[in-house]
Design an enzyme around this catalytic site. Structure first.
Site, PDB file in Angstrom:
ATOM      1  N   GLU A 202       5.518  24.493  -1.486  1.00 53.31           N
ATOM      2  CA  GLU A 202       5.343  23.193  -2.146  1.00 53.31           C
ATOM      3  C   GLU A 202       6.274  22.188  -1.486  1.00 53.31           C
ATOM      4  O   GLU A 202       7.170  22.574  -0.719  1.00 53.31           O
ATOM      5  CB  GLU A 202       5.633  23.305  -3.651  1.00 53.31           C
ATOM      6  CG  GLU A 202       4.432  23.810  -4.427  1.00 53.31           C
ATOM      7  CD  GLU A 202       4.642  23.865  -5.925  1.00 53.31           C
ATOM      8  OE1 GLU A 202       5.748  23.561  -6.400  1.00 53.31           O
ATOM      9  OE2 GLU A 202       3.687  24.224  -6.619  1.00 53.31           O
TER      10      GLU A 202
ATOM     11  N   HIS B 250       5.422  12.182 -11.196  1.00 50.33           N
ATOM     12  CA  HIS B 250       4.659  13.035 -10.272  1.00 50.33           C
ATOM     13  C   HIS B 250       3.725  12.127  -9.475  1.00 50.33           C
ATOM     14  O   HIS B 250       3.074  11.248 -10.046  1.00 50.33           O
ATOM     15  CB  HIS B 250       3.851  14.075 -11.048  1.00 50.33           C
ATOM     16  CG  HIS B 250       3.365  15.209 -10.187  1.00 50.33           C
ATOM     17  ND1 HIS B 250       2.378  15.032  -9.240  1.00 50.33           N
ATOM     18  CD2 HIS B 250       3.734  16.504 -10.111  1.00 50.33           C
ATOM     19  CE1 HIS B 250       2.166  16.195  -8.622  1.00 50.33           C
ATOM     20  NE2 HIS B 250       2.989  17.101  -9.133  1.00 50.33           N
TER      21      HIS B 250
ATOM     22  N   ARG C   4       9.382  14.496  -3.986  1.00 49.48           N
ATOM     23  CA  ARG C   4       8.441  13.921  -4.950  1.00 49.48           C
ATOM     24  C   ARG C   4       8.687  12.435  -5.227  1.00 49.48           C
ATOM     25  O   ARG C   4       7.747  11.650  -5.335  1.00 49.48           O
ATOM     26  CB  ARG C   4       8.605  14.725  -6.244  1.00 49.48           C
ATOM     27  CG  ARG C   4       7.446  14.673  -7.140  1.00 49.48           C
ATOM     28  CD  ARG C   4       7.626  15.690  -8.220  1.00 49.48           C
ATOM     29  NE  ARG C   4       6.999  16.951  -7.891  1.00 49.48           N
ATOM     30  CZ  ARG C   4       6.925  17.962  -8.737  1.00 49.48           C
ATOM     31  NH1 ARG C   4       7.435  17.867  -9.935  1.00 49.48           N
ATOM     32  NH2 ARG C   4       6.332  19.074  -8.385  1.00 49.48           N
TER      33      ARG C   4
ATOM     34  N   HIS D 137       6.475  12.620 -15.493  1.00 44.01           N
ATOM     35  CA  HIS D 137       6.213  14.064 -15.423  1.00 44.01           C
ATOM     36  C   HIS D 137       7.354  14.909 -15.985  1.00 44.01           C
ATOM     37  O   HIS D 137       7.118  15.884 -16.683  1.00 44.01           O
ATOM     38  CB  HIS D 137       5.981  14.414 -13.950  1.00 44.01           C
ATOM     39  CG  HIS D 137       5.618  15.833 -13.687  1.00 44.01           C
ATOM     40  ND1 HIS D 137       4.478  16.420 -14.199  1.00 44.01           N
ATOM     41  CD2 HIS D 137       6.221  16.798 -12.949  1.00 44.01           C
ATOM     42  CE1 HIS D 137       4.401  17.676 -13.789  1.00 44.01           C
ATOM     43  NE2 HIS D 137       5.455  17.936 -13.048  1.00 44.01           N
TER      44      HIS D 137
ATOM     45  N   ARG E 162      14.049  16.519  -9.346  1.00 43.04           N
ATOM     46  CA  ARG E 162      13.797  17.962  -9.384  1.00 43.04           C
ATOM     47  C   ARG E 162      12.900  18.409  -8.232  1.00 43.04           C
ATOM     48  O   ARG E 162      11.888  17.781  -7.933  1.00 43.04           O
ATOM     49  CB  ARG E 162      13.124  18.343 -10.710  1.00 43.04           C
ATOM     50  CG  ARG E 162      12.736  19.797 -10.781  1.00 43.04           C
ATOM     51  CD  ARG E 162      12.213  20.123 -12.151  1.00 43.04           C
ATOM     52  NE  ARG E 162      10.983  19.436 -12.465  1.00 43.04           N
ATOM     53  CZ  ARG E 162       9.765  19.928 -12.254  1.00 43.04           C
ATOM     54  NH1 ARG E 162       9.612  21.118 -11.711  1.00 43.04           N
ATOM     55  NH2 ARG E 162       8.697  19.239 -12.589  1.00 43.04           N
TER      56      ARG E 162
END
Ligand code: FAD
Ligand code: SIN
Length: 536
Positions: free
Chosen positions: A120, A237, A285, A346, A381
């Site tokens: 990811e 997100h 992100r 998110h 995160r």
């Protein structure tokens, strides 16, 4: 008020709550039992909808190491992580993931029976475990739910924790709950209260979070005098399904789709990510979310597109059955057509300041999972680190409590009695239109305390939320779950705005147009309400 006594009360039934209760029950001979109180049905939570996976730094994955995971986490966290917490959680992951599997969680496997590790964004190696392709949260939550039901654990569903009982000596002795099924308030006295109430996504107009993510634990802990930290760091997100400008609770298009090769394109067909970061679609992100936001602003549109048709269609449908199905239901064959996507709130990096075993600044009060802030996540995160934090901290909490005295309190003091009195009074019905009030609040947060902020926008948010607080006349006690949620959302919104105004820099998920540089000294923000103020 009706009351009961337990050794431990766990509030919330996502991954953190279910696993905390399970491990405590499995490991400790509790003198007075354990109860899960959840405002949803058992297991309904953010956890249930997690897609991409969970980090597993496992001995059996020769490519990976704790050092590499720690470095990736610190890099994404933009200087605000606590290295010790990151190392601890990373090191514990092998033992805890194995324990999850022993408790019935099934992760996807390769044809030879070995676990499948996937990539990811911002992870330097393949280390993400998943379940059911893109239904990892469901896989974990359902297995834990089954395991909980096999243990001797009491469960109260559709019941909301609304107030903590904390005495003058800063010790938590229980919780007041509102039982939606009976319309009554009840007291649960306990030696340990575990908050596992999840995130705050519902504070924003567009979110990937389900309805229940209203930051309840933050309000409860803050009001009781606990230290709250880093609330200004809200993760957006990058890719939530944007079917229309008005659809608000947005279905997630997992980062793992970009991990498998899908490309972002704007409304002119340009693949734009190379303008923003050398890792393009797999940049951290916050970078991808702001890049999309910037393209949307520049081109005056409500979304960009994710082109997954570059992925082999058989692989696409096998790997992402939930996403393919949801898109298909909305007329999008993802092997043929680009998916309209836009950022959405998110995850909350901040929360109740807690150690990796869940200890907070109040004795007897513990916080685990998204409502806690352990220092793992920093200012941004890293994907799939949240479920890992939930399960490692739950596991460690059970270990910690096995050395604690878990006999429920024998007496309560004047302070707790006063709080109970407050909840014993009857309230007049009031004509608050909570749906409208919640919507107004979400619009304010999205427009003025969202992906990009400034002094001007935050001061506007502060003034508007201040006015909403003044207009809501409830003094702690409310008459419905919805009113309580609105009360809690107002508290969390104020903390986010306050933290964002105070943080005069841009770092990770907190981006200010008037302070674009990162201050060289990384500091957590702390917010504490004086105990004497709590019920003033
Ligand atoms: P939750 O799972 O949100 O559970 C909170 C529980 O508390 C719920 O049962 C709720 O009903 C209950 N509750 C709340 N307030 C009260 C109250 N006052 N009284 C009683 N009960 C209460 N993370 C990853 O690591 N990997 C992923 O792939 C991933 N994908 C995600 C996809 C989506 C769509 C979303 C929304 C999040 C995703 N995340 C992912 C983030 C991750 O799922 C969450 O951070 C994590 O599951 C939080 O778990 P939790 O147990 O702390 O809270
Ligand atoms: C996703 O699948 O993109 C979400 C992963 C996460 O939030 O960690």
């Amino acid at each position: 008020m009706k009351y009961s006594e337990y050794s431990v009360v766990v509030v919330g039934s996502g991954a953190a709550g279910l696993y905390s209760a399970l491990k405590i029950s499995q490991q400790i001979n509790l003198p007075d039992g354990i109860i899960i109180v959840t405002k949803s049905s058992l297991g309904e939570s953010n956890s249930m909808y997690a897609q991409g996976g969970i980090v597993g730094v496992l001995h059996q994955n020769p490519q990976d190491s704790v050092e590499s995971h720690v470095e990736d986490t610190l890099k994404a966290g933009a200087g605000l992580n606590d290295r010790k917490a990151v190392e601890f959680i990373s090191e514990a992951s092998d033992e805890v993931i194995n324990d999850l599997m022993e408790n019935g969680v099934e992760f996807d496997k390769n044809p030879d029976g070995s676990l499948t590790f996937t990539l990811e964004a911002a992870h330097s190696v393949k280390r993400i475990l998943h379940s059911g392709g893109d239904a990892t949260g469901r896989g974990i939550t359902e297995a834990l739910r089954r395991a909980v039901l096999e243990e001797n654990i009491s469960v109260m569903e559709h019941t909301m924790a609304v107030e903590l009982l904390v005495n003058y000596d800063n010790e938590c002795k229980g919780v007041i709950v509102y039982n939606e099924l009976t319309g009554e308030h009840e007291i649960i006295y306990a030696a340990a209260v575990v908050l596992a109430t999840g995130g705050a996504g519902q504070l924003y107009k567009f979110t990937t979070n389900p309805e229940g993510a209203t930051a309840d634990g933050i309000d409860l802990a803050y009001n009781a005098g606990a230290v709250i930290q880093d609330m200004e760091f809200i993760q957006f997100h990058p890719t939530a399904l944007a079917l229309s400008p008005d659809n608000k609770n947005r279905f997630l298009i997992s980062e793992a789709v970009r991990g498998e090769g899908a490309k972002l394109v704007n409304n002119t067909g340009e693949q734009f990510m190379s303008k923003y970061h050398d890792k393009r679609e797999l940049a951290p992100r916050d970078v991808v979310a702001r890049a999309i936001y910037s393209e949307m602003q520049k081109n005056h549109v409500f979304n960009v597109f994710l082109n997954a048709s570059v992925i082999d269609s058989k692989k696409l449908f096998n790997r992402f059955p939930t996403i393919s199905k949801r898109c298909q239901e909305n007329g999008i064959d993802i092997s043929q057509k680009p998916i309209p996507v836009a950022p959405a709130a998110h995850y909350s990096m901040g929360g109740i300041k807690a150690t990796v075993e869940g200890r907070t600044s109040i004795r007897g009060l513990y916080a685990v999972g998204e409502c806690a802030s352990t220092g793992l996540q920093g200012a941004n995160r890293l994907a799939s680190n949240s479920l890992l934090e939930c399960v490692v901290c739950a596991y460690e909490l059970a270990d910690y409590l096995s050395f604690a005295n878990l006999t429920p309190p024998k007496k309560i003091d004047e302070h707790i009695r006063k709080v109970i009195d407050l909840y014993s009074r009857s309230l007049s019905e009031n004509d608050y239109n909570i749906d409208v009030l919640k919507d107004n609040l979400k619009n304010i947060m999205w427009n003025y305390a969202g992906i990009v902020r400034s002094k001007e926008s935050l001061e506007k948010a502060s003034a508007l939320v201040g006015e909403m607080k003044r207009n809501f006349k409830r003094r702690r006690k409310c008459i419905s779950t919805e009113e309580y949620e609105y009360r809690n959302m107002l508290t969390a919104a104020s903390l986010i705005i306050e933290g964002a105004l105070e943080r005069k820099e841009s770092r990770g998920a907190h981006a200010r147009t008037d302070y674009t540089r990162t201050d060289s000294a990384a500091k957590h923000s702390e917010m504490v309400k004086g105990r004497e103020m709590a019920y003033a």
